[in-house]
Enzyme design. Structure first.
Site, PDB file in Angstrom:
ATOM      1  CE1 TYR A  75     -23.294  -4.101  -6.340  1.00  0.00           C
ATOM      2  CE2 TYR A  75     -23.405  -3.848  -8.723  1.00  0.00           C
ATOM      3  CZ  TYR A  75     -22.868  -4.469  -7.609  1.00  0.00           C
ATOM      4  OH  TYR A  75     -21.910  -5.437  -7.759  1.00  0.00           O
ATOM      5  CG  PHE A 127       5.535   0.651  -2.783  1.00  0.00           C
ATOM      6  CD1 PHE A 127       6.120   1.301  -1.713  1.00  0.00           C
ATOM      7  CD2 PHE A 127       4.296   0.071  -2.611  1.00  0.00           C
ATOM      8  CE1 PHE A 127       5.465   1.371  -0.478  1.00  0.00           C
ATOM      9  CE2 PHE A 127       3.632   0.146  -1.385  1.00  0.00           C
ATOM     10  CZ  PHE A 127       4.219   0.802  -0.323  1.00  0.00           C
ATOM     11  CB  THR A 128       6.069  -3.462  -0.241  1.00  0.00           C
ATOM     12  OG1 THR A 128       5.051  -2.484   0.013  1.00  0.00           O
ATOM     13  CG2 THR A 128       7.323  -3.079   0.540  1.00  0.00           C
ATOM     14  CG  ASP A 218       2.813   4.178  -7.539  1.00  0.00           C
ATOM     15  OD1 ASP A 218       1.981   5.018  -7.132  1.00  0.00           O
ATOM     16  OD2 ASP A 218       3.208   3.231  -6.843  1.00  0.00           O
ATOM     17  CE  LYS A 261       0.135   5.514   0.253  1.00  0.00           C
ATOM     18  NZ  LYS A 261      -0.613   4.252   0.065  1.00  0.00           N
ATOM     19  NE  ARG A 385       8.624   0.363   4.096  1.00  0.00           N
ATOM     20  CZ  ARG A 385       7.384   0.066   3.703  1.00  0.00           C
ATOM     21  NH1 ARG A 385       6.660   0.949   3.041  1.00  0.00           N
ATOM     22  NH2 ARG A 385       6.860  -1.106   3.955  1.00  0.00           N
ATOM     23  CG  PHE A 451       6.679  -4.772   5.670  1.00  0.00           C
ATOM     24  CD1 PHE A 451       6.836  -5.345   4.417  1.00  0.00           C
ATOM     25  CD2 PHE A 451       5.709  -3.798   5.840  1.00  0.00           C
ATOM     26  CE1 PHE A 451       6.030  -4.950   3.349  1.00  0.00           C
ATOM     27  CE2 PHE A 451       4.908  -3.390   4.780  1.00  0.00           C
ATOM     28  CZ  PHE A 451       5.071  -3.979   3.538  1.00  0.00           C
TER      29      PHE A 451
HETATM   30  N1  F0G Z   1       2.437   2.802  -4.414  1.00  0.00           N
HETATM   31  C1  F0G Z   1       3.089   3.537  -3.511  1.00  0.00           C
HETATM   32  C2  F0G Z   1       4.229   4.407  -3.938  1.00  0.00           C
HETATM   33  C3  F0G Z   1       2.704   3.482  -2.166  1.00  0.00           C
HETATM   34  O1  F0G Z   1       3.357   4.223  -1.274  1.00  0.00           O
HETATM   35  C4  F0G Z   1       1.630   2.630  -1.797  1.00  0.00           C
HETATM   36  C5  F0G Z   1       1.228   2.528  -0.411  1.00  0.00           C
HETATM   37  C6  F0G Z   1       0.986   1.900  -2.784  1.00  0.00           C
HETATM   38  C7  F0G Z   1       1.415   2.016  -4.086  1.00  0.00           C
HETATM   39  C8  F0G Z   1      -0.152   0.949  -2.478  1.00  0.00           C
HETATM   40  O2  F0G Z   1      -1.311   1.640  -2.204  1.00  0.00           O
HETATM   41  O3  F0G Z   1      -1.779   1.110   0.194  1.00  0.00           O
HETATM   42  O4  F0G Z   1      -3.501   2.113  -1.274  1.00  0.00           O
HETATM   43  O5  F0G Z   1      -2.834  -0.231  -1.585  1.00  0.00           O
HETATM   44  N2  F0G Z   1       1.946   2.914   0.535  1.00  0.00           N
HETATM   45  C9  F0G Z   1       1.596   2.910   1.928  1.00  0.00           C
HETATM   46  C10 F0G Z   1       2.756   3.457   2.703  1.00  0.00           C
HETATM   47  C11 F0G Z   1       1.070   1.631   2.461  1.00  0.00           C
HETATM   48  O6  F0G Z   1       2.662   3.453   3.935  1.00  0.00           O
HETATM   49  O7  F0G Z   1       3.731   3.925   2.117  1.00  0.00           O
HETATM   50  P1  F0G Z   1      -2.410   1.130  -1.154  1.00  0.00           P
END
Ligand code: F0G
Length: 459
Positions: A75, A127-128, A218, A261, A385, A451
């Site tokens: 843990y 980014f979303t 990021d 990624k 997108r 989305f």
């Molecule tokens: N920042 C970027 C540039 C991303 O592309 C993503 C995720 C995140 C942050 C968030 O990270 O998913 O680990 O919580 N992108 C994915 C995509 C979902 O399909 O582009 P996460």
């Protein structure tokens, strides 16, 4: 001899395969209808080539799998945490590490710590999840990416760059005190995986330092960005990816990372900072939202796979083949005259749906429509997108982004060159019958990040 091409090839061989189900047009039609024309709602089983995302879809190496067996599932104080911590320090150069279950876990903690109500967060395109966490913490995102990034056909090599004049205007308008940090992404996802140059980063560092503003990175796709710097920026062709990545990070104060990624794992992420005070607060907060500060929602084995994956991700041969495959697909699509975002980015091909389907207005979701059509043709799953991803403003109005794209995201080390050929040919077929394609209307809309779960009907 002079004209013989020097091709890239994968610096690995295949040891295990996963069999795929092939589908018929009738099966795909039914699957797409059941999914409300949203590729996120398809069952993965019904997909032949899955280009929905490069997130968590990489193939791990034998060394990473061996690392999984070395998980220390204590843990507290897992050996794998200390391994990961030393890798983040050594390869990325950040001092303090907080593991999180994935990128948005880190974004949540960081936003809560640094953003106060009414703050402004400038960034090189949104980014979303990142923007949503900034807004939920009371901040407002302001796009300060260079104008070139909004033009799919502009061939500027560093379309991820930040326009310092736009930043200067924000500082003059709101004052530096209301800007807790600049949200700087490498390989800007929503712009098509476009890199930021080292020159721009250095200028950003100098400018923000003058105003006492942090730069938060990021770093989800930092190695891919480093590859473009190595290939295209003066003075970097003899530097290794590892050196370039470390230099990029040195101009920033901290980072959020989705390790799903670049770092070649199926789950994981972290927050890394150089500032002890921010670290201390994050270490308190991670316990509330993720888990103890030495596991942050991950198993020991996940942290081990991540530590090994980070090392593999900055290998020059790896990144050359990785981005090489993406460029191969893009060039193939260009041969068929398919309109794509250029220059070709690092993690996928972004097809310009406005140009592909000029007869469909943005209110009828051209990119969503095109993603559905691509699936129907050969079972290839891609992602919208555009206006659906962009969502709504706080006042309920739609964001209407200039870019209306379909993303063909390439998982790392997963598909072959033959798959790339099949993808390009399928898109070319859809392009041939583009005039017959009709738009859609939204029949279900969730409140956040719509989305993922929205549903549509053909007009
Ligand atoms: N920042 C970027 C540039 C991303 O592309 C993503 C995720 C995140 C942050 C968030 O990270 O998913 O680990 O919580 N992108 C994915 C995509 C979902 O399909 O582009 P996460």
């Amino acid at each position: 001899m002079k004209n013989i091409k020097h091709s890239w090839a994968e610096p690995y061989k295949i040891k295990m395969v996963e069999l795929l189900k092939m589908t018929t047009p009738a099966q795909r039609k039914k699957a797409m209808q059941d999914a409300g024309y949203n590729t996120f709602l398809l069952k993965s089983e019904d997909v032949y080539i899955d280009l929905l995302t490069d997130s968590g879809t990489s193939a791990m190496s034998d060394r990473q799998w061996a690392g999984m067996m070395m998980g220390d599932e204590a843990y507290a104080g897992s050996r794998n945490f200390y391994h990961l911590e030393s890798v983040v320090k050594d390869i990325y150069g950040y001092k303090y590490l907080i593991p999180t279950h994935q990128g948005r876990g880190a974004e949540n903690i960081l936003s809560k710590i640094l953003i106060k109500k009414g703050d402004i967060i400038p960034g090189n395109m949104y980014f979303t999840t990142t923007r949503l966490h900034q807004e939920l913490a009371g901040g407002k995102f302001e796009d300060i990416i260079i104008d070139e990034a909004h033009d799919p056909e502009n061939d500027f090599p560093f379309k991820g760059n930040i326009d310092l004049n736009k930043l200067d205007k924000l500082i003059k308008k709101y004052g530096a005190k209301r800007i807790p940090y600049v949200s700087m992404a490498t390989s800007v996802n929503m712009a098509g995986g476009q890199p930021i140059s080292m020159k721009n980063l250095k200028e950003l560092r100098a400018f923000t330092k003058k105003h006492g503003i942090r730069v938060i990175h990021d770093m989800t796709r930092v190695a891919e960005n480093a590859y473009f710097i190595q290939q295209k920026e003066k003075g970097y062709k003899d530097k290794t990816i590892r050196e370039i990545v470390k230099e990029i990070n040195s101009y920033t104060d901290g980072a959020t990372m989705s390790a799903k990624k670049d770092a070649l794992v199926n789950i994981g992420g972290f927050l890394a900072v150089n500032d002890w005070d921010v670290f201390e607060e994050a270490r308190n907060m991670v316990v509330v939202y993720e888990g103890l500060h030495t596991y942050g929602g991950l198993a020991g084995r996940d942290m081990e796979a991540m530590a090994i994956g980070i090392g593999e991700s900055v290998n020059d041969d790896h990144i050359k083949a990785r981005v090489g495959q993406v460029i191969y697909l893009g060039e193939k699509m260009l041969e068929y005259n398919v309109p794509i975002v250029t220059p070709i980015g690092g993690h996928g091909i972004f097809v310009d749906a406005k140009k592909f389907l000029p007869h469909i207005s943005q209110d009828q979701f051209p990119a969503q429509t095109l993603a559905a059509e691509v699936y129907l043709d050969a079972g290839i799953r891609t992602m919208e997108r555009g206006v659906v991803s962009a969502g709504r403003k706080a006042n309920g109005e739609n964001y209407y982004p200039k870019l209306e794209l379909v993303r063909f995201t390439i998982p790392r080390r997963v598909y072959t060159q033959a798959h790339m050929d099949v993808i390009a040919e399928s898109v070319a077929r859809v392009y041939e019958r583009r005039n017959k394609i009709k738009g859609m209307k939204m029949i279900y809309e969730p409140k956040y990040l719509r989305f993922f779960q929205a549903k549509f009907e053909k007009l």
